[in-house]
Design a protein around this motif. Structure first.
Motif, short mmCIF file in Angstrom:
data_model
loop_
_atom_site.label_atom_id
_atom_site.label_comp_id
_atom_site.label_asym_id
_atom_site.label_seq_id
_atom_site.Cartn_x
_atom_site.Cartn_y
_atom_site.Cartn_z
N ARG A 20 6.86 -34.73 -95.61
CA ARG A 20 6.93 -35.27 -96.98
C ARG A 20 6.18 -34.38 -97.96
O ARG A 20 6.69 -34.07 -99.04
CB ARG A 20 6.35 -36.70 -97.00
CG ARG A 20 7.18 -37.73 -96.26
CD ARG A 20 6.45 -39.04 -96.14
NE ARG A 20 5.17 -38.87 -95.41
CZ ARG A 20 4.30 -39.84 -95.21
NH1 ARG A 20 4.52 -41.05 -95.69
NH2 ARG A 20 3.19 -39.60 -94.52
N SER A 21 4.99 -33.98 -97.59
CA SER A 21 4.22 -33.08 -98.44
C SER A 21 4.92 -31.75 -98.59
O SER A 21 4.98 -31.17 -99.68
CB SER A 21 2.82 -32.88 -97.84
OG SER A 21 2.08 -31.96 -98.59
N ASP A 60 -2.10 -25.78 -95.13
CA ASP A 60 -2.77 -27.02 -94.76
C ASP A 60 -3.94 -26.71 -93.84
O ASP A 60 -3.81 -25.90 -92.91
CB ASP A 60 -1.76 -27.94 -94.06
CG ASP A 60 -2.31 -29.34 -93.84
OD1 ASP A 60 -3.32 -29.70 -94.48
OD2 ASP A 60 -1.73 -30.08 -93.03
N ALA A 61 -5.08 -27.32 -94.09
CA ALA A 61 -6.27 -27.01 -93.30
C ALA A 61 -6.23 -27.62 -91.91
O ALA A 61 -6.65 -27.00 -90.93
CB ALA A 61 -7.52 -27.48 -94.04
N VAL A 62 -5.72 -28.86 -91.81
CA VAL A 62 -5.73 -29.58 -90.54
C VAL A 62 -4.31 -29.74 -90.02
O VAL A 62 -3.49 -30.43 -90.62
CB VAL A 62 -6.39 -30.96 -90.69
CG1 VAL A 62 -6.38 -31.70 -89.35
CG2 VAL A 62 -7.82 -30.81 -91.21
N THR A 90 -6.15 -29.46 -98.51
CA THR A 90 -6.97 -30.23 -97.59
C THR A 90 -7.38 -31.58 -98.15
O THR A 90 -7.60 -31.74 -99.35
CB THR A 90 -8.25 -29.43 -97.22
OG1 THR A 90 -9.07 -30.23 -96.38
CG2 THR A 90 -9.03 -29.05 -98.48
N GLY A 91 -7.45 -32.55 -97.24
CA GLY A 91 -8.03 -33.84 -97.60
C GLY A 91 -9.51 -33.86 -97.28
O GLY A 91 -10.21 -34.83 -97.53
N ASP A 108 -9.08 -20.09 -102.48
CA ASP A 108 -9.16 -21.32 -103.28
C ASP A 108 -8.72 -22.49 -102.41
O ASP A 108 -8.24 -22.30 -101.29
CB ASP A 108 -8.26 -21.19 -104.51
CG ASP A 108 -8.74 -22.06 -105.68
OD1 ASP A 108 -9.58 -22.96 -105.45
OD2 ASP A 108 -8.26 -21.84 -106.79
N TYR A 109 -8.87 -23.71 -102.95
CA TYR A 109 -8.37 -24.88 -102.24
C TYR A 109 -7.98 -25.97 -103.24
O TYR A 109 -8.50 -26.02 -104.36
CB TYR A 109 -9.41 -25.42 -101.25
CG TYR A 109 -10.60 -26.08 -101.90
CD1 TYR A 109 -10.65 -27.47 -102.05
CD2 TYR A 109 -11.68 -25.33 -102.37
CE1 TYR A 109 -11.75 -28.08 -102.66
CE2 TYR A 109 -12.76 -25.92 -102.97
CZ TYR A 109 -12.79 -27.30 -103.12
OH TYR A 109 -13.86 -27.91 -103.72
N VAL A 110 -7.03 -26.81 -102.83
CA VAL A 110 -6.66 -27.99 -103.61
C VAL A 110 -6.76 -29.19 -102.67
O VAL A 110 -6.50 -29.08 -101.47
CB VAL A 110 -5.23 -27.88 -104.18
CG1 VAL A 110 -5.17 -26.84 -105.29
CG2 VAL A 110 -4.22 -27.54 -103.10
N VAL A 111 -7.17 -30.30 -103.23
CA VAL A 111 -7.42 -31.50 -102.42
C VAL A 111 -6.19 -32.39 -102.39
O VAL A 111 -5.53 -32.59 -103.42
CB VAL A 111 -8.63 -32.29 -102.98
CG1 VAL A 111 -8.85 -33.57 -102.18
CG2 VAL A 111 -9.88 -31.41 -102.94
N LYS A 112 -5.84 -32.88 -101.21
CA LYS A 112 -4.75 -33.83 -101.06
C LYS A 112 -5.20 -35.23 -101.49
O LYS A 112 -6.37 -35.57 -101.29
CB LYS A 112 -4.27 -33.86 -99.61
CG LYS A 112 -3.54 -32.59 -99.18
CD LYS A 112 -2.97 -32.76 -97.79
CE LYS A 112 -2.11 -31.59 -97.38
NZ LYS A 112 -1.50 -31.78 -96.06
#
Length: 289
Positions: A20-21, A60-62, A90-91, A108-112
């Protein structure tokens, strides 16, 4: 530079085990003008990178199997891919996970859950910066210099084609870090008598840039230096000798006794095939350039 200029030829790899993501990001990037490649796990992402030339990675980190962190480490370990900006999704918002993202090579990173506009803005900025940096590095090669970018762990993050040609064997992390720690404007190292290294300082998150210049040496002196196989300490002693320092001066500078300096000089004379300080200093002058 507007978005169309950045995205017109830009290809982005999205790596996420959540369909979905993945679908949401795919659609958003396609609408923004990017070409998109997808992978559901780290191993597949690495395979995709062998086949397709991309400009950035949204990672995705995980994930099951290779985590995003492990995947990023492998991307950065490959000289062909090391220049790619990797943005983590990442969440995980704890400091240790954010630090791990940067330490593994992310920019960089963006939060889910992902805010699409924010992700697009960050992606656009990092792709533009990466392209500008690569153009600048190529221009340095054209000007007759070489460039090496070293990460915070003393590993080669990127090297220009000219630098890669000059550096015919690998340096250890300790050697790179010793160059970065040097306050000298230019530094020469054993084994590379015709190259000088200048630390240009930080150019990114934990990354430092080194400028390499090559000097023409008399063929006889170059051969002697290359064949001498001087140790690091012997090279240091010879370098200070070439700068006109006495044995006592060299001993004080290097933290050893004058007698030890004299022993090093005996070995240096023998390896270089010379009999006098003057002759050794003339050859050693190339180490000080």
């Amino acid at each position: 530079m507007n978005e169309s200029n950045v995205t017109s030829r830009s290809v982005v790899l999205i790596v996420d085990d959540d369909p979905r993501s993945l679908g949401m990001l795919y659609e958003a990037l396609e609408q923004a003008g990017y070409s998109v490649v997808v992978a559901l796990d780290g191993a597949t992402a690495l395979d995709r990178l062998k086949l397709v030339s991309v400009d950035a990675v949204l990672l995705d980190a995980v994930m099951p199997g290779l985590s995003g962190f492990e995947t990023c480490v492998q991307i950065k370990a490959n000289p062909v891919l090391a220049h790619l900006p990797v943005i983590f999704m990442t969440g995980l918002s704890e400091t240790q996970h954010i630090v791990q993202a940067f330490e593994s090579g992310g920019v960089d990173y963006v939060v889910k859950p992902i805010k699409v506009e924010e992700a697009l803005a960050r992606l656009q900025t990092h792709i533009r910066n990466a392209k500008e940096v690569r153009l600048a590095r190529d221009a340095v090669d054209i000007a007759g210099f070489g460039v090496v970018v070293i990460d915070s762990q003393g590993r080669v993050a990127w090297q220009s084609p000219q630098a890669k040609q000059w550096l015919t064997r690998d340096f250890t992390s300790e050697q790179w870090l010793s160059i970065l720690a040097s306050n000298a404007e230019q530094l020469s190292l054993p084994g590379y008598p015709d190259l000088s290294f200048r630390n240009l300082g930080l150019v990114g998150l934990g990354e430092s840039m080194l400028l390499l210049a090559k000097h023409d040496l008399p063929s006889g002196d170059m051969t002697r230096l290359q064949n001498a196989s001087l140790t690091r300490r012997e090279s240091e002693v010879l370098s200070w000798l070439a700068k006109g320092k006495t044995n006592r001066d060299i001993a004080d500078i290097l933290g050893m006794s004058p007698r030890t300096v004299n022993k090093h000089l005996e070995h240096i004379f023998d390896k270089l095939g010379v009999e006098t300080r003057t002759a050794a200093a003339a050859i050693g002058a190339h180490l000080s350039k």
